[in-house]
Scaffold this motif. Structure first.
Motif, PDB file in Angstrom:
ATOM      1  N   GLY A 125       0.820  -1.199   0.000  1.00 36.52           N
ATOM      2  CA  GLY A 125       0.000   0.000   0.000  1.00 36.52           C
ATOM      3  C   GLY A 125       0.855   1.251   0.000  1.00 36.52           C
ATOM      4  O   GLY A 125       2.086   1.183   0.030  1.00 36.52           O
ATOM      5  N   GLU A 126       0.221   2.412  -0.037  1.00 36.02           N
ATOM      6  CA  GLU A 126       0.938   3.686  -0.033  1.00 36.02           C
ATOM      7  C   GLU A 126       0.980   4.268   1.374  1.00 36.02           C
ATOM      8  O   GLU A 126      -0.021   4.256   2.099  1.00 36.02           O
ATOM      9  N   ILE A 127       2.151   4.769   1.749  1.00 30.28           N
ATOM     10  CA  ILE A 127       2.297   5.392   3.065  1.00 30.28           C
ATOM     11  C   ILE A 127       1.587   6.733   3.044  1.00 30.28           C
ATOM     12  O   ILE A 127       1.942   7.630   2.267  1.00 30.28           O
TER      13      ILE A 127
ATOM     14  N   PHE B 204       1.036   4.490   8.590  1.00 30.96           N
ATOM     15  CA  PHE B 204      -0.332   4.357   8.089  1.00 30.96           C
ATOM     16  C   PHE B 204      -0.269   4.106   6.585  1.00 30.96           C
ATOM     17  O   PHE B 204       0.427   4.806   5.845  1.00 30.96           O
ATOM     18  N   LEU B 205      -0.980   3.093   6.141  1.00 27.33           N
ATOM     19  CA  LEU B 205      -1.085   2.795   4.713  1.00 27.33           C
ATOM     20  C   LEU B 205      -2.512   3.048   4.263  1.00 27.33           C
ATOM     21  O   LEU B 205      -3.463   2.570   4.893  1.00 27.33           O
ATOM     22  N   ASP B 206      -2.649   3.828   3.188  1.00 29.11           N
ATOM     23  CA  ASP B 206      -3.970   4.108   2.614  1.00 29.11           C
ATOM     24  C   ASP B 206      -4.944   4.603   3.676  1.00 29.11           C
ATOM     25  O   ASP B 206      -6.124   4.231   3.709  1.00 29.11           O
TER      26      ASP B 206
ATOM     27  N   ASN C 161      14.490   5.194   4.578  1.00 32.44           N
ATOM     28  CA  ASN C 161      14.016   6.415   3.892  1.00 32.44           C
ATOM     29  C   ASN C 161      12.501   6.393   3.653  1.00 32.44           C
ATOM     30  O   ASN C 161      12.020   6.697   2.551  1.00 32.44           O
ATOM     31  N   LEU C 162      11.768   6.006   4.665  1.00 29.73           N
ATOM     32  CA  LEU C 162      10.311   5.932   4.536  1.00 29.73           C
ATOM     33  C   LEU C 162       9.712   7.337   4.638  1.00 29.73           C
ATOM     34  O   LEU C 162      10.025   8.093   5.557  1.00 29.73           O
ATOM     35  N   GLU C 163       8.854   7.661   3.701  1.00 28.65           N
ATOM     36  CA  GLU C 163       8.208   8.980   3.679  1.00 28.65           C
ATOM     37  C   GLU C 163       6.770   8.853   3.211  1.00 28.65           C
ATOM     38  O   GLU C 163       6.406   7.878   2.528  1.00 28.65           O
ATOM     39  N   LYS C 164       5.978   9.850   3.549  1.00 30.23           N
ATOM     40  CA  LYS C 164       4.603   9.919   3.084  1.00 30.23           C
ATOM     41  C   LYS C 164       4.588   9.965   1.551  1.00 30.23           C
ATOM     42  O   LYS C 164       5.372  10.665   0.923  1.00 30.23           O
TER      43      LYS C 164
END
Length: 211
Positions: A5-7, A23-25, A41-44
């Motif tokens: 999913g998308e962050i 949080f995803l979606d 490197n996790l980002e929205k």
């Protein structure tokens, strides 16, 4: 590549600033150590792949296992086997445990020889005999060679005799109403359970009961 999913948000947890919620979606998905947010490197707006999620979970387990190991060592020194067994009981897999042990090795936080020496000295102050100490260290996975060498450097016949005699004198009062044979049998069992050798036990009882 398969995506989970998308962050849509990454938030610091209110009760633990060292952890973040991902949080995803629009829905809460997983909580991770804040260090991993920067490491990967996790980002929205980023899409989270299944492969990346697997890496994150592996690293999360590694961090938890490392923290658990540090907590164990904060109470007292531990043998390598003791840490390995405790982490395994907590459900960490072999690869994670091996990684943690390598970190502890680099930091010189585990040393079975130092552990054995400290354990022996502590048990001597508590009046235990060498056979009991040897059994304890074997159960904790310390190599036989290390146990024998450290016992030889810390324990001798004179010390063992003195400790056994002191312990026998402490316990003999409860058997004063028994005949000599029964008294010897009871005191022998007490000293054996405390870990003293048969030779020392016989010498102590010969001297203690000769009158």
């Amino acid at each position: 590549m398969d995506y989970v999913g998308e962050i849509t948000a990454i938030k610091a947890q209110k009760n633990n600033q060292g952890r973040c919620s991902i949080f995803l979606d629009g829905e809460f998905f997983i909580g991770v150590d804040a260090e991993l947010i920067y490491k990967f490197n996790l980002e929205k707006g980023h899409k989270l792949s299944e492969d990346l999620l697997d890496h994150i979970i592996d690293q999360e387990d590694f961090i938890k296992a490392k923290e658990a190991a540090f907590k164990l060592l904060s109470y007292r020194q531990r043998s390598r086997r003791e840490i390995e067994d405790r982490l395994a009981k907590k459900g960490f897999d072999f690869g994670v445990i091996e990684g943690v042990l390598k970190v502890l090795d680099r930091l010189n936080y585990i040393d079975d020889r130092k552990f054995a020496r400290a354990w022996i000295r502590d048990r001597i102050t508590k009046g235990f005999g060498p056979w009991r100490i040897k059994g304890d260290l074997r159960n904790k996975g310390v190599a036989k060679k290390i146990i024998e060498e450290e016992l030889a450097s810390e324990y001798d016949f004179g010390l063992e005799y003195d400790l056994a005699l002191k312990y026998a004198k402490k316990k003999e009062g409860r058997y004063l109403g028994l005949d000599d044979i029964e008294r010897r049998y009871k005191l022998s069992g007490v000293l054996k359970r405390k870990g003293f050798s048969f030779e020392v036990i016989n010498n102590v009882l010969d001297d203690l009961l000769k009158n």
